[in-house]
Design a protein around this motif. Structure first.
Motif, PDB file in Angstrom:
ATOM      1  N   GLN A 106      78.830  11.607  51.374  1.00 47.28           N
ATOM      2  CA  GLN A 106      77.486  11.050  51.288  1.00 47.28           C
ATOM      3  C   GLN A 106      77.160  10.192  52.508  1.00 47.28           C
ATOM      4  OE1 GLN A 106      78.163   9.341  47.263  1.00 47.28           O
ATOM      5  NE2 GLN A 106      76.323  10.444  46.693  1.00 47.28           N
ATOM      6  N   ASP A 161      76.467  12.416  55.438  1.00 50.21           N
ATOM      7  CA  ASP A 161      75.212  13.152  55.298  1.00 50.21           C
ATOM      8  C   ASP A 161      74.045  12.388  55.911  1.00 50.21           C
ATOM      9  OD1 ASP A 161      73.508  15.176  54.553  1.00 50.21           O
ATOM     10  OD2 ASP A 161      73.201  14.404  52.533  1.00 50.21           O
ATOM     11  N   TYR A 162      74.133  11.052  55.906  1.00 47.43           N
ATOM     12  CA  TYR A 162      73.049  10.230  56.446  1.00 47.43           C
ATOM     13  C   TYR A 162      73.400   9.630  57.806  1.00 47.43           C
ATOM     14  CZ  TYR A 162      71.003  10.471  51.782  1.00 47.43           C
ATOM     15  OH  TYR A 162      70.459  10.923  50.608  1.00 47.43           O
ATOM     16  N   ARG A 214      74.927   4.180  49.785  1.00 47.17           N
ATOM     17  CA  ARG A 214      75.764   5.035  48.918  1.00 47.17           C
ATOM     18  C   ARG A 214      77.201   4.540  48.868  1.00 47.17           C
ATOM     19  NH1 ARG A 214      70.583   6.763  49.985  1.00 47.17           N
ATOM     20  NH2 ARG A 214      70.077   8.587  48.713  1.00 47.17           N
ATOM     21  N   VAL A 273      77.204  17.383  40.597  1.00 45.53           N
ATOM     22  CA  VAL A 273      75.997  17.234  41.415  1.00 45.53           C
ATOM     23  C   VAL A 273      75.161  16.062  40.912  1.00 45.53           C
ATOM     24  CG1 VAL A 273      73.901  18.386  42.226  1.00 45.53           C
ATOM     25  CG2 VAL A 273      76.019  19.686  41.944  1.00 45.53           C
ATOM     26  N   GLN A 274      75.092  15.869  39.607  1.00 42.90           N
ATOM     27  CA  GLN A 274      74.329  14.751  39.072  1.00 42.90           C
ATOM     28  C   GLN A 274      74.939  13.414  39.468  1.00 42.90           C
ATOM     29  OE1 GLN A 274      73.712  15.122  34.868  1.00 42.90           O
ATOM     30  NE2 GLN A 274      72.202  16.753  35.070  1.00 42.90           N
ATOM     31  N   TYR A 326      76.647  12.922  42.153  1.00 42.97           N
ATOM     32  CA  TYR A 326      76.361  12.832  43.595  1.00 42.97           C
ATOM     33  C   TYR A 326      74.952  12.315  43.842  1.00 42.97           C
ATOM     34  CZ  TYR A 326      76.833  14.308  48.486  1.00 42.97           C
ATOM     35  OH  TYR A 326      76.916  14.345  49.849  1.00 42.97           O
ATOM     36  N   ASP A 327      73.984  12.850  43.109  1.00 43.98           N
ATOM     37  CA  ASP A 327      72.583  12.459  43.314  1.00 43.98           C
ATOM     38  C   ASP A 327      72.263  11.103  42.690  1.00 43.98           C
ATOM     39  OD1 ASP A 327      72.156  14.852  44.615  1.00 43.98           O
ATOM     40  OD2 ASP A 327      71.477  15.894  42.803  1.00 43.98           O
ATOM     41  N   PHE A 328      73.050  10.694  41.703  1.00 44.07           N
ATOM     42  CA  PHE A 328      72.790   9.441  40.990  1.00 44.07           C
ATOM     43  C   PHE A 328      73.212   8.215  41.804  1.00 44.07           C
ATOM     44  CE2 PHE A 328      73.997   6.381  37.488  1.00 44.07           C
ATOM     45  CZ  PHE A 328      72.694   6.098  37.111  1.00 44.07           C
ATOM     46  N   SER A 329      73.888   8.429  42.926  1.00 45.55           N
ATOM     47  CA  SER A 329      74.423   7.308  43.690  1.00 45.55           C
ATOM     48  C   SER A 329      73.329   6.387  44.213  1.00 45.55           C
ATOM     49  CB  SER A 329      75.259   7.832  44.866  1.00 45.55           C
ATOM     50  OG  SER A 329      76.354   8.594  44.412  1.00 45.55           O
ATOM     51  N   ARG A 330      72.174   6.914  44.547  1.00 47.74           N
ATOM     52  CA  ARG A 330      71.110   6.073  45.100  1.00 47.74           C
ATOM     53  C   ARG A 330      70.619   5.060  44.065  1.00 47.74           C
ATOM     54  NH1 ARG A 330      65.471   8.793  46.702  1.00 47.74           N
ATOM     55  NH2 ARG A 330      65.480   9.026  44.427  1.00 47.74           N
ATOM     56  N   GLU A 331      70.312   5.508  42.852  1.00 49.00           N
ATOM     57  CA  GLU A 331      69.830   4.601  41.821  1.00 49.00           C
ATOM     58  C   GLU A 331      70.947   3.706  41.288  1.00 49.00           C
ATOM     59  OE1 GLU A 331      69.353   7.820  41.880  1.00 49.00           O
ATOM     60  OE2 GLU A 331      67.191   8.006  42.282  1.00 49.00           O
TER      61      GLU A 331
END
Length: 384
Positions: free
Chosen positions: A28, A31-32, A185, A319-320, A322-327
């Motif tokens: 993560q 990726d940024y 992240r 995947v969820q 992985y995507d939940f890391s921001r919140e």
């Protein structure tokens, strides 16, 4: 409560800060932040210095209590209400980490075993670890965490010419926005080191052990991210779910040891389990601190089963997570970065006359009862 050595607390801090973080947080960050992903570990570590300082100040006021005991003893009603919120938070952390390690074992070690059975087997191991108390997990960390560190330090010797330093170019022109997003992240996982004050008394959690453990964990993560970039490459690293495992797969000693990653996995998977065992322990301990007459060891199984169910209800796949890391990082920042500063201003020991004598005598009776329970059981179940 048993007092631990500085070495043990340092290893526990490294375990909590990098145990689950190294599984997919480097991907993560890359990726940024691209080739400057290692800077995300530095920025996250700098942010964590302030809550660690606040925790050390609180621990000096309550040398014989962990943070949850200090919250309840200082403000019985408000402390228990806040502890209930932390209980939910610890349960989600346990469910998240259990799902991460379950998916990792399912992909790497047991691809033909149903994921429900794999998770139950891991849960059984975690329950017995948590019932053994924090001393059991600290002693296990003394075995596996040094092996994890030595494994990382010896990896450059095996990779040799496989490391491509051109992957880090340009060296002095980082993308600031990308580094900040990657740090956000990374912070969501490295902040787990703030769980340590919740389970240790102030006498054990001192400045030397806290700062050195934080420094060692940060350096470990920086080296791991750097090595992943040099060996795997930034374009591939940012698209992997398990970059640390892919890094280990690049290790080949001879044709006979083509699957050397299995040996490394045998050392690292127990380390991940110890970290999740601490998650289960602190969740059960929170229930005991909320309800004084509750027997913490009896709560391990119900809490473990609840976390097992939540791991599938909250996260249907990797995947969820992985995507939940921001919140999720926003929640962790509120309760593990800002809240320690609020607790530092609010928590004060009660030191007025007879009330202090009564509370200290009651704490001494509680500790004596715990010691008697520990002497009656070789596994130390009375620590919960």
């Amino acid at each position: 409560m048993k007092q631990f050595t500085t070495r043990q607390i340092v290893l526990l801090g490294v375990l909590m800060e990098s145990g689950i973080t190294l599984i997919h947080a480097p991907a993560q960050a890359a990726d940024y932040a691209n080739q400057h992903a290692y800077w995300t570990c530095v920025i996250a570590a700098i942010v964590l210095c302030l809550p660690i300082w606040a925790m050390l100040k609180i621990k000096r006021r309550f040398p014989d209590q962990d943070l949850m005991q200090a919250m309840v003893s200082s403000h019985p009603v408000l402390g228990r209400a806040l502890l209930a919120i932390y209980l939910i938070l610890f349960l989600i952390i346990f469910a998240r980490d259990l799902r991460i390690i379950t998916d990792l074992v399912e992909v790497v070690l047991l691809p033909l075993t149903p994921i429900v059975i794999t998770s139950l087997i891991l849960l059984l191991t975690l329950v017995f670890m948590a019932k053994g108390g924090i001393s059991t997990m600290v002693n296990m960390a003394e075995i596996f965490v040094p092996l994890l560190i030595v494994t990382l330090l010896t990896m450059p010797l095996f990779f040799g010419r496989n490391m491509d330093f051109s992957m880090l170019r340009p060296y002095l022109h980082p993308e600031v926005e990308g580094v900040i997003k990657g740090s956000w992240r990374m912070l969501g996982y490295m902040v787990d080191i703030m769980i340590v004050p919740f389970v240790l008394p102030g006498k054990s959690y001192n400045g030397r052990s806290a700062w050195f453990g934080h420094l060692t964990g940060t350096v470990y993560m920086i080296l791991l991210v750097l090595l992943s970039e040099l060996v795997i490459g930034v374009p591939i690293l940012s698209r992997l779910f398990y970059p640390s495992y892919e890094l280990v797969r690049q290790l080949q000693l001879t044709d006979f040891l083509d699957r050397f990653d299995l040996f490394v996995a045998a050392l690292t998977v127990p380390t991940f389990l110890i970290k999740i065992g601490v998650d289960l322990y602190v969740t059960s301990l929170a229930i005991k601190r909320m309800f004084t007459h509750a027997w913490g060891s009896l709560m391990v199984w119900p809490v473990g089963l609840l976390g097992y169910v939540c791991s599938f209800m909250l996260f249907s796949n990797t995947v969820q997570i992985y995507d939940f890391s921001r919140e999720w990082t926003a929640v962790m920042v509120i309760f593990f970065v800002f809240m320690p500063l609020v607790l530092w201003m609010l928590l004060r020991p009660k030191s007025k006359g007879n009330d202090n004598d009564k509370s200290s005598s009651s704490r001494e009776r509680d500790r004596s009862e715990q010691k008697e329970g520990q002497q009656g059981s070789e596994t130390g179940h009375a620590q919960l």
